[in-house]
Design a protein around this motif. Structure first.
Motif, PDB file in Angstrom:
ATOM      1  N   LYS A  59       1.099  -1.452  -0.241  1.00 29.32           N
ATOM      2  CA  LYS A  59       0.422   0.064  -0.118  1.00 29.32           C
ATOM      3  C   LYS A  59       0.843   0.898  -0.257  1.00 29.32           C
ATOM      4  O   LYS A  59       1.698   1.437   0.781  1.00 29.32           O
ATOM      5  CB  LYS A  59      -0.820   0.269   1.547  1.00 29.32           C
ATOM      6  N   GLY A 102      -8.004   8.659   5.913  1.00 32.88           N
ATOM      7  CA  GLY A 102      -6.897   7.026   5.790  1.00 32.88           C
ATOM      8  C   GLY A 102      -6.699   6.110   5.963  1.00 32.88           C
ATOM      9  O   GLY A 102      -6.229   5.500   5.624  1.00 32.88           O
ATOM     10  N   ASP A 153      -5.816   2.783   4.061  1.00 34.07           N
ATOM     11  CA  ASP A 153      -4.658   1.812   4.917  1.00 34.07           C
ATOM     12  C   ASP A 153      -5.954  -0.244   5.658  1.00 34.07           C
ATOM     13  O   ASP A 153      -5.341  -0.999   4.881  1.00 34.07           O
ATOM     14  CB  ASP A 153      -4.414   2.170   5.994  1.00 34.07           C
TER      15      ASP A 153
HETATM   16 MG    MG Z   1      -2.649   7.037   6.013  1.00 31.98          MG
END
Ligand code: MG
Ligand code: ASP
Length: 421
Positions: A27, A174, A177
């Motif tokens: 990632k 975020g 993830d």
């Molecule tokens: Mg991040």
């Protein structure tokens, strides 16, 4: 001599290294794909992983600040954008970067295919803006497997899925993830590598504590506490997912070849050698002081909103709790609706001491509070878990508290890294 025999022998002989047949999910965060040059570098990195023999799945975030720009654009058009439409808009960032990486991979003579979260089978609940992944569905997974069988690198757009009622959703800031970890779990990957713009997880924020150490290993529980209390390197939910499914996480830099930090099951190093993994902090905390409502009513209304309450402080009088700053509007709306008498405590920051070894070693709290006393700091509210002591201090005292505790627990020493013996 027949041609066939001549050709077969060398082919077998050169094939001495056993191929790496495992699956890897890599990632890359927004700063890693911020411009065309960086996108080409990420492509090269994925191709290198593929040539090393693995089945490779890449998950990418939106380029640089693209998500922020899309959110700002929406707000220019509409003061309170419809959550469904906002998701439709901001999910685009990851589709852009993912398609570009696939193009760059083709230029390196390696086949690649990009997929949206929905195409990859990522199904979520219906909460726009912070949807939870409920399943990675078989048809999507089959498609990934087929492409991997065809020797392709598969790129999946992070941060998004399709809800159980067929709308495009996003997973919260975020969230790429979480996409990566969910795919790693569903594909039974050997590991999920999180490439980012820092070298790993540190004993404290290196911008505040220059001699903070990069940790070699952190347990899932510690990482959960760290992510929840200011370490911005991993989205909280991705760690939860990794723990629940036993996905090994490796947080490392996109810009070097160095090993980063492994997040795995708890082991001896964490319990005996370096009991404290780090001191984390946040500079902005929304702490609410509430009176005139029933505790149970309050927290169920917040849960429905949904606002995920972080810390609840027990007192005889008012109810004190903290909640994410992003949820300020929703929290205020709930408090108003319940007719509560409330205010937000301004100017507080939070400092947390985290370590798996706390469970079995007394004295961590004693040392924490003695250190604060020596620094002349008065913690205002204290909250603990079996592996965390957190407290609030005025914002402008956060730095001093972090430095003092980092020193007190000798986190600049080599042992703090928890390297392999
Ligand atoms: Mg991040
Ligand atoms: N692009 C999204 C964000 O900025 C998701 C991610 O980066 O993981 O929050």
């Amino acid at each position: 001599m027949s041609e066939t025999a001549f050709e077969i022998v060398p082919a077998v002989e050169t094939d001495e290294a056993p191929p790496h047949v495992g699956t890897l999910v890599l990632k890359f965060g927004g700063t890693s794909v911020a411009d065309p040059e960086k996108i080409r570098r990420v492509a090269a990195r994925l191709v290198a992983a593929k040539r090393a023999g693995g089945r490779v799945v890449g998950v990418v975030s939106a380029m640089g600040q693209h998500t922020d720009e899309l959110v700002a654009l929406a707000r220019e058009v509409s003061p309170r954008p419809e959550p469904r439409e906002l998701d439709m808009l901001i999910s685009v960032g990851e589709r852009v970067s993912c398609a570009l990486v696939a193009m760059a991979i083709s230029d390196l003579d390696q086949q690649a295919i990009s997929l949206t979260g929905s195409q990859a089978g990522i199904v979520t609940d219906t909460v726009h803006g912070k949807a939870k992944i409920v399943e990675v569905r078989a048809p999507g997974l089959a498609r990934i497997h087929q492409a991997l069988d065809e020797d392709k690198i598969v790129l999946v757009a992070g941060f998004q899925g399709v809800s159980t009622d067929f709308n495009i959703t996003t997973l919260g800031r975020g969230g790429s993830d979480t996409t990566a970890v969910a795919l790693a779990a569903a594909l039974s990957a050997d590991a999920c590598e999180i490439y980012t713009d820092v070298d790993g997880v540190f004993t404290a924020d290196p911008r505040i504590v220059p001699d903070a150490r990069k940790l070699h290993a952190v347990s899932y529980e510690e990482m959960l506490e760290m992510a929840a209390s200011g370490a911005r390197v991993l989205a909280l939910r991705s760690v939860e997912f990794a723990r629940n499914h036993g996905v090994k996480l490796h947080v490392r830099s996109t810009f070097t070849e160095e090993t980063g930090t492994w997040i795995t099951e708890e082991d001896e190093r964490m319990l005996e050698k370096a009991m404290i993994s780090g001191v984390t902090h946040t500079l902005e905390e929304a702490v609410y002081r509430v009176e005139g409502v029933d505790r149970a009513d309050l927290f169920s209304a917040l849960a429905e909103a949904p606002v995920s309450v972080d810390t609840i402080i027990q007192t005889d009088g008012p109810i004190l709790f903290s909640a994410p700053v992003e949820d300020r509007e929703q929290t205020a709306a709930v408090l108003e609706r319940l007719g509560a008498k409330w205010n937000e405590q301004d100017g507080l920051g939070k400092v947390s001491v985290i370590g798996a070894g706390m469970k079995s070693h007394p004295g961590i709290a004693a040392r924490t509070f003695a250190t604060l006393r020596d620094l002349g700091l008065e913690p205002q509210l204290v909250a603990t878990s079996p592996i965390k002591i957190a407290f609030y201090v005025p914002q402008d005292e956060v730095e001093r508290a972090v430095k003092g505790l980092h020193d007190a627990f000798e986190l600049s020493s080599a042992d703090a890294e928890r390297g392999h013996a």
